[in-house]
Design an enzyme around this catalytic site. Structure first.
Site, PDB file in Angstrom:
ATOM      1  N   SER A  42       0.838  -1.203   0.000  1.00  0.00           N
ATOM      2  CA  SER A  42       0.000   0.000   0.000  1.00  0.00           C
ATOM      3  C   SER A  42       0.871   1.251   0.000  1.00  0.00           C
ATOM      4  O   SER A  42       0.568   2.236  -0.688  1.00  0.00           O
ATOM      5  CB  SER A  42      -0.945   0.000   1.200  1.00  0.00           C
ATOM      6  N   ASP A  43       1.948   1.233   0.758  1.00  0.00           N
ATOM      7  CA  ASP A  43       2.907   2.340   0.724  1.00  0.00           C
ATOM      8  C   ASP A  43       3.539   2.482  -0.653  1.00  0.00           C
ATOM      9  O   ASP A  43       3.657   3.588  -1.197  1.00  0.00           O
ATOM     10  CB  ASP A  43       4.015   2.114   1.761  1.00  0.00           C
ATOM     11  N   LEU A  44       3.962   1.364  -1.213  1.00  0.00           N
ATOM     12  CA  LEU A  44       4.680   1.411  -2.485  1.00  0.00           C
ATOM     13  C   LEU A  44       3.767   1.863  -3.627  1.00  0.00           C
ATOM     14  O   LEU A  44       4.170   2.664  -4.474  1.00  0.00           O
ATOM     15  CB  LEU A  44       5.283   0.041  -2.785  1.00  0.00           C
ATOM     16  N   GLY A  90       3.355   5.553  -3.331  1.00  0.00           N
ATOM     17  CA  GLY A  90       4.530   6.260  -3.823  1.00  0.00           C
ATOM     18  C   GLY A  90       4.574   6.320  -5.335  1.00  0.00           C
ATOM     19  O   GLY A  90       4.931   7.354  -5.919  1.00  0.00           O
TER      20      GLY A  90
END
Length: 420
Positions: free
Chosen positions: A181-183, A186
Site C-alpha cells: 500500500s505504501d509502495l 509512492g
C-alpha cells in the site's frame, strides 16, 4: 546517440519533507530520473527508518543506519533541520521558494502551524507543486486519521482476498509480505507529480497534489473490485489460486512447489499434452476458461495428481519448451542471485561519502535516451546540511550559530568541533 548522464528530470529541484516509505519512494523515483532531491530530517534522529533494524549497515559509526532506510533514499542529499523551531521553519521556507516540487507526509494540516502548509508556500512560490501523501487524503470523514500500510491493507479490502480460503488449515485474512500500500501510493504520487509538471509547463501554475494510501490501494484492487461491481458477489480468499483464470496457481511436485499460469485455452491444452492428460483437454467441462473456473476443484485435483511425480526443475524446463507459462517460487536470495537480474543490471553498488559500500536494487525502467542514474548513495544524517545552506547564502558563522542553537545538525559536527 549517447544517453545524457543527467537524466530526464535534471534541473528539477525537489524538497522532501517526508519519512518512512510511501512518499520517500516517490522522491527516490524522481531522484533516480535525475532530479535534485533535498531530504529534510529531524536533527539527532532523522527518518524513522534509520532505526528500523536490525539489520544495520555496519560502518563503524556509533549509530549505523538500518537496512530499511537504504531501500528508498538514494539520490538524495540529507539536511538536518528542526523546523519545529521558527528559524528552522524559515530555512525550509527559503528552500521551498526555490523548489519545483515539495513532498510531505504529515497528517492533514499538520504543517500549517509551522507556516509550511500548501497555501502558505504556494503563495510565495505559485509554481510550486506541493504534494501531500497521507493515509486518507485531505478531505472526507477519515482525513484526520493516521494511516499505516498494515491498516490500509486491511481497510482497503486487500487482506480479505489474501490468504488461504475458509475451511483450509491456516485460513484467515493475510497481509502481503511487502508494504504494497505504501509502495503503490509512492508510485501514484510520482505519476501525479509528472502530470503536474506537464500541466505547469503548459500553464505556468503549480498545484496541491493530494495522494492517499486508501485511495491508491483501492485503485489497485483492479479485477477483484470489478468482479464485484459487475458480478455483485464479494470476492473471497483463494490462497494462491486466481479468481478468474484456471489453472493459475501453485502445485506440488515430488521435490518442490512450482507455479502454473495458463492464460489461454491453447496453453491449457499444451499443459495437458505435456502431462499426458489429453483427456482433460478434450473434456467439454474444461474446454474454455469459464468452464475451468466453474469446475476448478475437479480439474485442479486431476492436474495435481499428474504433476506430483515430476521433479520441479524438469517440469519447469518441459513447460518452457512446450510454451506453457510456469516457474519456481524463489527465495529473495535466489532471485537476487539470478542471471536474469544480473543481465538487467538490477543490483547496483554505491558508496557513501565515507566510502562504505552498499548494494541497492536499481530502477526497473530502461530508458535508452535518459536512463536512471545512481549518483548519490543513501546519505548519512545531515551530511549535506552545510553545503546546501551555504549555497542558500548562509555564511559559516550563521551556520555555526544555528548548529549550536540546535536548529540544524551537521554530520560529524560533534567530532569536528565548531567551524573555524
Amino acid at each position: 546517440m549517447e544517453a545524457p548522464a543527467a537524466g530526464a528530470l535534471a534541473g528539477l529541484k525537489v524538497l522532501d519533507l517526508s519519512r518512512v516509505l510511501a512518499a520517500p519512494w516517490a522522491t527516490q523515483i524522481l531522484g533516480d530520473l535525475g532530479a535534485e532531491v533535498l531530504k529534510v530530517e529531524q536533527p539527532g534522529r532523522g527518518d524513522d527508518t534509520r532505526l528500523w533494524g536490525p539489520p544495520f549497515l555496519e560502518d563503524g559509526s556509533a549509530r549505523p543506519d538500518a537496512a530499511y532506510f537504504f531501500c528508498a533514499n538514494r539520490n538524495k542529499r540529507s539536511l538536518a533541520i528542526d523546523f519545529a523551531r521558527p528559524e528552522g521553519a524559515a530555512l525550509v521556507r527559503r528552500l521551498a521558494a526555490e523548489a519545483d516540487v515539495l513532498v510531505e507526509n504529515f497528517r492533514t494540516g499538520g504543517l500549517a502551524k509551522y507556516g509550511l502548509d500548501a497555501p502558505a508556500l504556494r503563495a510565495a512560490n505559485p509554481r510550486l507543486i506541493y504534494v501531500s501523501v497521507t493515509g486518507f487524503g485531505q478531505t472526507g470523514p477519515y482525513a484526520q486519521r493516521g494511516g499505516y500500510d498494515f491498516l490500509i491493507q486491511g481497510m482497503s479490502g486487500l487482506m480479505s482476498v489474501t490468504g488461504r480460503p475458509d475451511g483450509e488449515e491456516g485460513a484467515g485474512p493475510m497481509k502481503v509480505g511487502l508494504p504494497v500500500s505504501d509502495l503503490f501510493t509512492g508510485l501514484y504520487a510520482a505519476v501525479s507529480i509528472l502530470a503536474a509538471l506537464n500541466h505547469r509547463a503548459a500553464t505556468g501554475e503549480g498545484q496541491h497534489v493530494d495522494v492517499a494510501l486508501l485511495d491508491s490501494q483501492v485503485a489497485l484492487l483492479v479485477n477483484q473490485a470489478m468482479n464485484f461491481l459487475v458480478g455483485g458477489a464479494s470476492p473471497r480468499r483463494l490462497g494462491n489460486a486466481h479468481p478468474n483464470v484456471v489453472p493459475y496457481r501453485d502445485f506440488a511436485t515430488s521435490d518442490d512447489y512450482i507455479l502454473v499460469a495458463c492464460g489461454s485455452d491453447g496453453q491449457f491444452r499444451a499443459l495437458c499434452t505435456l502431462l499426458g492428460r489429453d483427456d482433460l483437454a478434450a473434456d467439454p467441462r474444461f474446454a474454455s476458461n469459464a468452464g475451468r473456473q466453474r469446475d476448478r476443484r475437479v480439474l485442479e485435483v486431476e492436474l495435481a495428481r499428474a504433476i506430483a511425480p515430476w521433479r520441479a526443475a524438469e517440469l519447469i524446463a518441459a513447460m518452457e519448451a512446450a510454451g506453457v507459462p510456469g516457474g519456481p517460487i524463489n527465495t529473495i536470495e535466489q532471485v537476487l542471485e539470478s542471471p536474469q537480474l544480473a543481465a538487467r543490471e538490477m543490483l547496483r553498488v554505491m558508496r557513501r561519502d565515507d566510502g562504505t559500500p552498499v548494494t541497492v536494487i536499481g530502477f526497473p525502467g530502461k530508458l535508452p535516451a535518459s536512463p536512471a542514474s545512481y549518483r548519490l548513495a543513501p546519505p548519512r544524517l545531515g551530511q549535506d546540511t552545510r553545503a546546501v545552506l551555504s549555497a542558500l547564502g548562509l555564511g559559516d558563522d550563521e551556520i555555526e550559530r544555528l548548529r549550536q542553537d540546535g536548529v540544524i545538525a551537521l554530520a560529524g559536527a560533534a567530532e569536528r568541533g565548531p567551524t573555524a
